[in-house]
Scaffold this motif. Structure first.
Motif, PDB file in Angstrom:
ATOM      1  N   GLY A 181      45.051  36.617  54.443  1.00  0.00           N
ATOM      2  CA  GLY A 181      45.313  37.831  53.559  1.00  0.00           C
ATOM      3  C   GLY A 181      45.944  37.259  52.294  1.00  0.00           C
ATOM      4  O   GLY A 181      45.561  37.739  50.813  1.00  0.00           O
ATOM      5  N   ASP A 182      47.245  36.468  52.281  1.00  0.00           N
ATOM      6  CA  ASP A 182      47.732  35.928  51.329  1.00  0.00           C
ATOM      7  C   ASP A 182      46.751  35.205  50.189  1.00  0.00           C
ATOM      8  O   ASP A 182      46.681  35.094  48.945  1.00  0.00           O
ATOM      9  CB  ASP A 182      48.746  35.162  51.742  1.00  0.00           C
ATOM     10  N   ARG A 183      46.093  34.509  51.055  1.00  0.00           N
ATOM     11  CA  ARG A 183      44.975  33.491  50.414  1.00  0.00           C
ATOM     12  C   ARG A 183      43.808  34.352  49.459  1.00  0.00           C
ATOM     13  O   ARG A 183      43.648  34.082  48.382  1.00  0.00           O
ATOM     14  CB  ARG A 183      44.138  32.685  51.453  1.00  0.00           C
ATOM     15  N   LEU A 184      43.384  35.399  50.149  1.00  0.00           N
ATOM     16  CA  LEU A 184      42.404  36.247  49.391  1.00  0.00           C
ATOM     17  C   LEU A 184      43.026  36.849  48.200  1.00  0.00           C
ATOM     18  O   LEU A 184      42.497  36.856  47.071  1.00  0.00           O
ATOM     19  CB  LEU A 184      41.957  37.318  50.275  1.00  0.00           C
ATOM     20  N   LEU A 185      44.169  37.487  48.395  1.00  0.00           N
ATOM     21  CA  LEU A 185      44.968  38.124  47.354  1.00  0.00           C
ATOM     22  C   LEU A 185      45.370  37.129  46.100  1.00  0.00           C
ATOM     23  O   LEU A 185      45.046  37.417  44.902  1.00  0.00           O
ATOM     24  CB  LEU A 185      46.266  38.835  47.702  1.00  0.00           C
ATOM     25  N   ALA A 186      45.475  35.908  46.629  1.00  0.00           N
ATOM     26  CA  ALA A 186      45.992  34.857  45.700  1.00  0.00           C
ATOM     27  C   ALA A 186      44.662  34.425  44.774  1.00  0.00           C
ATOM     28  O   ALA A 186      44.497  34.444  43.377  1.00  0.00           O
ATOM     29  CB  ALA A 186      46.503  33.683  46.099  1.00  0.00           C
ATOM     30  N   ASN A 187      43.618  34.593  45.475  1.00  0.00           N
ATOM     31  CA  ASN A 187      42.177  34.417  44.796  1.00  0.00           C
ATOM     32  C   ASN A 187      41.836  35.511  43.777  1.00  0.00           C
ATOM     33  O   ASN A 187      41.332  35.278  42.704  1.00  0.00           O
ATOM     34  CB  ASN A 187      41.038  34.338  45.719  1.00  0.00           C
ATOM     35  N   VAL A 188      42.189  36.716  44.270  1.00  0.00           N
ATOM     36  CA  VAL A 188      41.950  37.918  43.325  1.00  0.00           C
ATOM     37  C   VAL A 188      42.833  37.753  42.207  1.00  0.00           C
ATOM     38  O   VAL A 188      42.255  37.849  41.026  1.00  0.00           O
ATOM     39  CB  VAL A 188      42.340  39.228  44.285  1.00  0.00           C
ATOM     40  N   ARG A 189      43.970  37.396  42.178  1.00  0.00           N
ATOM     41  CA  ARG A 189      44.856  37.313  41.050  1.00  0.00           C
ATOM     42  C   ARG A 189      44.406  36.098  39.972  1.00  0.00           C
ATOM     43  O   ARG A 189      44.256  36.147  38.920  1.00  0.00           O
ATOM     44  CB  ARG A 189      46.249  36.804  41.497  1.00  0.00           C
ATOM     45  N   ALA A 190      43.853  35.077  40.798  1.00  0.00           N
ATOM     46  CA  ALA A 190      43.298  33.928  39.699  1.00  0.00           C
ATOM     47  C   ALA A 190      42.451  34.375  38.976  1.00  0.00           C
ATOM     48  O   ALA A 190      41.917  34.168  37.825  1.00  0.00           O
ATOM     49  CB  ALA A 190      43.117  32.826  40.661  1.00  0.00           C
ATOM     50  N   VAL A 191      41.246  35.111  39.694  1.00  0.00           N
ATOM     51  CA  VAL A 191      40.043  35.706  38.971  1.00  0.00           C
ATOM     52  C   VAL A 191      40.487  36.536  38.001  1.00  0.00           C
ATOM     53  O   VAL A 191      39.820  36.571  36.542  1.00  0.00           O
ATOM     54  CB  VAL A 191      38.978  36.459  39.946  1.00  0.00           C
ATOM     55  N   LEU A 192      41.166  37.615  37.998  1.00  0.00           N
ATOM     56  CA  LEU A 192      41.782  38.471  37.182  1.00  0.00           C
ATOM     57  C   LEU A 192      42.662  38.077  35.899  1.00  0.00           C
ATOM     58  O   LEU A 192      42.446  38.495  34.795  1.00  0.00           O
ATOM     59  CB  LEU A 192      42.416  39.660  37.731  1.00  0.00           C
ATOM     60  N   GLU A 193      43.267  36.911  36.310  1.00  0.00           N
ATOM     61  CA  GLU A 193      43.937  36.230  35.027  1.00  0.00           C
ATOM     62  C   GLU A 193      42.780  35.504  33.868  1.00  0.00           C
ATOM     63  O   GLU A 193      43.678  35.118  33.094  1.00  0.00           O
ATOM     64  CB  GLU A 193      44.946  35.188  35.795  1.00  0.00           C
ATOM     65  N   THR A 194      41.793  35.576  34.550  1.00  0.00           N
ATOM     66  CA  THR A 194      40.779  34.636  33.585  1.00  0.00           C
ATOM     67  C   THR A 194      40.265  35.782  32.656  1.00  0.00           C
ATOM     68  O   THR A 194      39.312  35.314  31.776  1.00  0.00           O
ATOM     69  CB  THR A 194      39.705  34.157  34.307  1.00  0.00           C
ATOM     70  N   THR A 195      40.326  36.936  32.783  1.00  0.00           N
ATOM     71  CA  THR A 195      39.733  38.165  31.892  1.00  0.00           C
ATOM     72  C   THR A 195      40.023  38.147  30.491  1.00  0.00           C
ATOM     73  O   THR A 195      41.702  37.692  30.490  1.00  0.00           O
ATOM     74  CB  THR A 195      39.884  39.406  32.601  1.00  0.00           C
TER      75      THR A 195
END
Length: 305
Positions: A291-305
């Protein structure tokens, strides 16, 4: 001992300062002498041991962030395939003219509803004037051509641009099925154990006796009262809110307060969850890591907006 205005002894503990009324904050003592919490509302239910392992997507804010990340990745994929004006939040083909109503999932917590004010007005249902409608996408309807690229060959759930987005979000996750389902399955198994526990059965009997003393039907537990077919739920899940339903719902909550049914349930569930965690700690830790891995991926994607 009166059944009103006090918390009756179920497991050998005493509460002082119990007060009537609909309010919960400061309206009663916070714990029995043996440490059992006094629970009058869902907000007063303390955290249980397995709660910390529940995947964060069960939180609406986290779920919305996941949705935003997958929409962004899908949009970028569609643009790469030549659809330069593809919306981030598209309507699906045929959706633009279709009326979409939300199906209401009728469910309750482990010891039923808590709100005495709502019970006195709506029983086990809700205000019929309140309309439920599924939120519609903000973007335009995608074309048939776009839909083919969006979904891919439809032979795999990870096909097309939509599948590509989910694959990116789940990068590094060891066991996606376990991540999404393990904790909820184990929590439900413990819930069933709690219902069979002798302490909980005594608490349910005390609650049921109280409901009968108030002139209503005997139920095995509050969840059975909530789901009684006599309330004649319609297709929208709402009840008919007749006099007997309203009276039963009010008696249900009043008796849960009088006997601290929620607090006893929590105490039993905590004991059983601790045992479950001791038996399967490695699996629970693996779920949390994924779960922590997935949420880290989400943060990384949103930081590129």
């Amino acid at each position: 001992m009166s059944r009103r205005g006090v918390v009756c002894v179920v497991v050998g503990a005493v509460v002082f300062g119990f007060a009537g009324g609909d309010g919960v904050a400061g309206g009663h003592a916070k714990a029995w002498a043996d440490g059992t919490p006094v629970v009058w509302s869902e907000d007063e239910m303390p955290e249980l041991p397995l709660d910390r392992y529940e995947f964060g997507a069960t939180d609406q804010k986290t779920y919305d962030r996941m949705g935003s990340a997958t929409q962004l990745l899908t949009q970028r994929c569609m643009v790469r395939h030549g659809f330069a004006d593809f919306p981030r939040d598209p309507k699906f083909p045929g959706m633009a003219t279709a009326y979409t109503s939300a199906m209401v999932a009728v469910s309750t917590g482990p010891v039923g509803p808590w709100d005495l004010g709502k019970a006195s007005r709506w029983g086990y249902g809700w205000d019929p004037a309140k309309k439920f409608r599924a939120p519609e996408p903000a973007g335009r309807e995608m074309t048939t051509e776009e839909s083919a690229v969006y979904y891919g060959d439809r032979q795999s759930e990870r096909s097309g641009c939509s599948g590509e987005a989910y694959t990116r979000i789940e990068r590094g996750v060891r066991d996606r099925e376990r991540m999404w389902t393990y904790v909820s399955r184990r929590t439900e198994a413990v819930r069933k154990q709690a219902d069979r526990d002798p302490t909980m059965r005594r608490a349910y009997k005390a609650w049921a006796d109280c409901v009968v003393d108030k002139g209503f039907k005997r139920y095995a537990d509050p969840v059975q009262a909530f789901g009684d077919k006599a309330w004649r739920r319609g297709q929208d899940g709402n009840t008919t809110r007749g006099k007997r339903e309203l009276g039963t719902a009010v008696a249900d909550i009043a008796c849960k307060r009088a006997h601290n049914t929620g607090g006893v349930w929590w105490t039993v569930a905590r004991r059983l969850q601790r045992h479950e965690l001791a038996l399967h700690r490695a699996e629970f830790e693996a779920v949390r890591t994924d779960g922590d891995r997935l949420l880290a991926n989400v943060r990384a994607v949103l930081e590129t907006t």
